[in-house]
Design a protein around this motif. Sequence first.
Motif, PDB file in Angstrom:
ATOM      1  N   SER A  54      35.168  44.305  27.962  1.00 15.25           N
ATOM      2  CA  SER A  54      34.486  43.393  28.774  1.00 15.25           C
ATOM      3  C   SER A  54      34.205  42.054  27.834  1.00 15.25           C
ATOM      4  CB  SER A  54      32.789  44.096  28.846  1.00 15.25           C
ATOM      5  OG  SER A  54      32.272  44.376  27.554  1.00 15.25           O
ATOM      6  N   VAL A  55      34.241  42.270  26.397  1.00 19.35           N
ATOM      7  CA  VAL A  55      34.163  41.208  25.683  1.00 19.35           C
ATOM      8  C   VAL A  55      35.374  40.239  25.805  1.00 19.35           C
ATOM      9  CG1 VAL A  55      34.159  40.553  23.203  1.00 19.35           C
ATOM     10  CG2 VAL A  55      32.561  42.131  23.871  1.00 19.35           C
ATOM     11  N   LEU A  56      36.567  40.854  25.727  1.00 22.39           N
ATOM     12  CA  LEU A  56      37.715  40.132  26.122  1.00 22.39           C
ATOM     13  C   LEU A  56      37.908  39.396  27.410  1.00 22.39           C
ATOM     14  CD1 LEU A  56      40.687  39.820  24.380  1.00 22.39           C
ATOM     15  CD2 LEU A  56      41.451  41.499  26.129  1.00 22.39           C
ATOM     16  N   SER A  57      37.594  40.146  28.448  1.00 23.06           N
ATOM     17  CA  SER A  57      37.374  39.693  29.811  1.00 23.06           C
ATOM     18  C   SER A  57      36.447  38.566  29.896  1.00 23.06           C
ATOM     19  CB  SER A  57      37.288  40.453  30.947  1.00 23.06           C
ATOM     20  OG  SER A  57      37.320  40.045  32.024  1.00 23.06           O
ATOM     21  N   TYR A 102      38.935  49.695  35.001  1.00 25.45           N
ATOM     22  CA  TYR A 102      39.399  49.514  33.612  1.00 25.45           C
ATOM     23  C   TYR A 102      40.398  50.544  33.642  1.00 25.45           C
ATOM     24  CZ  TYR A 102      35.088  46.854  32.902  1.00 25.45           C
ATOM     25  OH  TYR A 102      34.136  45.758  32.922  1.00 25.45           O
ATOM     26  N   ASP A 103      40.137  51.837  33.865  1.00 26.04           N
ATOM     27  CA  ASP A 103      41.216  52.860  33.632  1.00 26.04           C
ATOM     28  C   ASP A 103      42.711  52.538  34.264  1.00 26.04           C
ATOM     29  OD1 ASP A 103      39.223  54.150  31.988  1.00 26.04           O
ATOM     30  OD2 ASP A 103      38.709  55.745  33.439  1.00 26.04           O
ATOM     31  N   ALA A 104      42.355  51.973  35.334  1.00 24.15           N
ATOM     32  CA  ALA A 104      43.587  51.684  36.005  1.00 24.15           C
ATOM     33  C   ALA A 104      44.678  50.725  35.376  1.00 24.15           C
ATOM     34  CB  ALA A 104      43.398  51.114  37.241  1.00 24.15           C
ATOM     35  N   ILE A 105      44.063  50.035  34.434  1.00 21.67           N
ATOM     36  CA  ILE A 105      44.878  48.981  33.775  1.00 21.67           C
ATOM     37  C   ILE A 105      44.855  49.204  32.155  1.00 21.67           C
ATOM     38  CG2 ILE A 105      44.477  47.439  35.366  1.00 21.67           C
ATOM     39  CD1 ILE A 105      42.266  46.004  33.556  1.00 21.67           C
ATOM     40  N   LEU A 106      43.900  49.956  31.511  1.00 23.84           N
ATOM     41  CA  LEU A 106      43.863  50.094  30.134  1.00 23.84           C
ATOM     42  C   LEU A 106      44.891  50.954  29.415  1.00 23.84           C
ATOM     43  CD1 LEU A 106      39.809  49.999  29.592  1.00 23.84           C
ATOM     44  CD2 LEU A 106      41.655  48.287  29.159  1.00 23.84           C
ATOM     45  N   ASP A 107      45.675  51.605  30.130  1.00 26.08           N
ATOM     46  CA  ASP A 107      46.754  52.479  29.529  1.00 26.08           C
ATOM     47  C   ASP A 107      47.966  51.364  29.224  1.00 26.08           C
ATOM     48  OD1 ASP A 107      45.673  54.990  30.100  1.00 26.08           O
ATOM     49  OD2 ASP A 107      46.859  55.305  32.033  1.00 26.08           O
ATOM     50  N   ALA A 127      46.331  37.889  30.349  1.00 26.62           N
ATOM     51  CA  ALA A 127      46.962  37.709  31.349  1.00 26.62           C
ATOM     52  C   ALA A 127      47.596  39.054  31.721  1.00 26.62           C
ATOM     53  CB  ALA A 127      48.003  36.497  30.940  1.00 26.62           C
ATOM     54  N   GLU A 128      48.107  39.740  30.640  1.00 28.51           N
ATOM     55  CA  GLU A 128      48.867  41.039  31.105  1.00 28.51           C
ATOM     56  C   GLU A 128      48.079  41.893  31.786  1.00 28.51           C
ATOM     57  OE1 GLU A 128      51.068  42.690  27.615  1.00 28.51           O
ATOM     58  OE2 GLU A 128      51.581  40.860  26.959  1.00 28.51           O
ATOM     59  N   LEU A 129      46.627  42.295  31.428  1.00 26.78           N
ATOM     60  CA  LEU A 129      45.654  43.044  32.139  1.00 26.78           C
ATOM     61  C   LEU A 129      45.286  42.436  33.262  1.00 26.78           C
ATOM     62  CD1 LEU A 129      43.639  43.686  28.877  1.00 26.78           C
ATOM     63  CD2 LEU A 129      44.946  45.406  30.032  1.00 26.78           C
ATOM     64  N   ARG A 130      44.940  41.254  33.530  1.00 22.28           N
ATOM     65  CA  ARG A 130      44.829  40.824  34.828  1.00 22.28           C
ATOM     66  C   ARG A 130      45.979  41.107  35.703  1.00 22.28           C
ATOM     67  NH1 ARG A 130      41.329  35.299  33.627  1.00 22.28           N
ATOM     68  NH2 ARG A 130      39.487  36.311  33.075  1.00 22.28           N
ATOM     69  N   ASN A 131      47.179  40.750  35.283  1.00 27.87           N
ATOM     70  CA  ASN A 131      48.411  40.982  36.107  1.00 27.87           C
ATOM     71  C   ASN A 131      48.207  42.549  36.667  1.00 27.87           C
ATOM     72  OD1 ASN A 131      49.166  38.430  36.211  1.00 27.87           O
ATOM     73  ND2 ASN A 131      50.670  38.878  34.718  1.00 27.87           N
ATOM     74  N   ALA A 132      48.147  43.292  35.528  1.00 29.02           N
ATOM     75  CA  ALA A 132      48.044  44.792  35.790  1.00 29.02           C
ATOM     76  C   ALA A 132      46.803  45.149  36.840  1.00 29.02           C
ATOM     77  CB  ALA A 132      47.775  45.529  34.512  1.00 29.02           C
ATOM     78  N   LEU A 133      45.744  44.775  36.655  1.00 32.62           N
ATOM     79  CA  LEU A 133      44.689  44.764  37.614  1.00 32.62           C
ATOM     80  C   LEU A 133      45.138  44.179  39.028  1.00 32.62           C
ATOM     81  CD1 LEU A 133      41.879  45.631  38.162  1.00 32.62           C
ATOM     82  CD2 LEU A 133      40.897  43.656  37.358  1.00 32.62           C
ATOM     83  N   THR A 134      45.742  43.074  39.078  1.00 30.46           N
ATOM     84  CA  THR A 134      46.321  42.660  40.454  1.00 30.46           C
ATOM     85  C   THR A 134      47.109  43.316  41.165  1.00 30.46           C
ATOM     86  OG1 THR A 134      45.888  40.355  39.633  1.00 30.46           O
ATOM     87  CG2 THR A 134      47.604  40.727  41.573  1.00 30.46           C
ATOM     88  N   ARG A 162      45.421  49.139  46.206  1.00 31.59           N
ATOM     89  CA  ARG A 162      44.361  49.740  46.834  1.00 31.59           C
ATOM     90  C   ARG A 162      44.127  48.929  48.327  1.00 31.59           C
ATOM     91  NH1 ARG A 162      40.248  52.325  43.678  1.00 31.59           N
ATOM     92  NH2 ARG A 162      39.409  52.862  45.521  1.00 31.59           N
ATOM     93  N   ILE A 163      44.627  47.777  48.335  1.00 37.93           N
ATOM     94  CA  ILE A 163      44.407  47.250  49.859  1.00 37.93           C
ATOM     95  C   ILE A 163      45.603  47.126  50.706  1.00 37.93           C
ATOM     96  CG2 ILE A 163      42.456  45.636  48.752  1.00 37.93           C
ATOM     97  CD1 ILE A 163      44.410  43.329  48.756  1.00 37.93           C
ATOM     98  N   ALA A 164      46.614  47.628  50.284  1.00 39.16           N
ATOM     99  CA  ALA A 164      48.026  47.742  51.248  1.00 39.16           C
ATOM    100  C   ALA A 164      47.675  48.147  52.536  1.00 39.16           C
ATOM    101  CB  ALA A 164      49.140  48.311  50.096  1.00 39.16           C
ATOM    102  N   ASP A 165      46.927  48.876  52.712  1.00 41.97           N
ATOM    103  CA  ASP A 165      47.032  49.559  54.182  1.00 41.97           C
ATOM    104  C   ASP A 165      45.517  49.306  54.876  1.00 41.97           C
ATOM    105  OD1 ASP A 165      49.178  50.888  53.609  1.00 41.97           O
ATOM    106  OD2 ASP A 165      48.202  52.788  52.812  1.00 41.97           O
ATOM    107  N   TRP A 166      44.830  48.530  54.382  1.00 44.36           N
ATOM    108  CA  TRP A 166      43.569  47.918  55.005  1.00 44.36           C
ATOM    109  C   TRP A 166      43.967  47.057  56.319  1.00 44.36           C
ATOM    110  CZ3 TRP A 166      39.522  45.414  51.277  1.00 44.36           C
ATOM    111  CH2 TRP A 166      39.096  46.304  50.412  1.00 44.36           C
ATOM    112  N   PRO A 167      43.346  47.230  57.189  1.00 44.43           N
ATOM    113  CA  PRO A 167      43.724  46.293  58.458  1.00 44.43           C
ATOM    114  C   PRO A 167      43.792  44.632  57.942  1.00 44.43           C
ATOM    115  CG  PRO A 167      41.815  47.969  59.038  1.00 44.43           C
ATOM    116  CD  PRO A 167      41.908  47.644  57.537  1.00 44.43           C
ATOM    117  N   ASP A 168      44.456  44.155  58.960  1.00 46.08           N
ATOM    118  CA  ASP A 168      44.699  42.680  59.048  1.00 46.08           C
ATOM    119  C   ASP A 168      43.319  42.090  58.807  1.00 46.08           C
ATOM    120  OD1 ASP A 168      47.419  43.031  58.728  1.00 46.08           O
ATOM    121  OD2 ASP A 168      47.648  42.313  61.099  1.00 46.08           O
ATOM    122  N   GLY A 169      43.342  41.060  57.870  1.00 49.78           N
ATOM    123  CA  GLY A 169      42.036  40.189  57.379  1.00 49.78           C
ATOM    124  C   GLY A 169      40.877  40.793  56.697  1.00 49.78           C
TER     125      GLY A 169
END
Length: 147
Positions: free
Chosen positions: A44-47, A27-32, A109-116, A122-129
Amino acid sequence: MANAGLARELEQALGQLLLRRNRSALYDAILDSAPPGVDRQTYSVLSGLARLGPRSAARLADEVGIDRSGASRYADRLEAAGLLERGSDPSDGRATLLALTPKGRAAVAELRNALTRHLAGRIADWPDGQARALIDGIRLLVDPPRD
């Protein structure tokens, strides 16, 4: 049980994911960038309304895991911010439904885009798949195939 070890690891990983501090970190990553009225409590209510559609405060509270009085208080704050509205329940004239306003849907929609964006980082460096396997596994866990 051949998968007992994996099942235990899964139980532990899910336990970590579901800890309030880990949800709060997401949440903190997007609530700013959230609009006024949206914070850790009200998110949590909004989502929940965005995912589930109009609900009574009691039903929403049950589905998102907060108490009814909290859901009502948080709904008051979101209503004051113009993000949700209360209306009568067509199936029960005594009940009140909480529903997102157009402004509330835009905020989600804006908050979901921020979370995406946050999760993409966070997953950019994960191994393929590995991200695909996680997604597929979560889907199987919460919506198992029916025979």
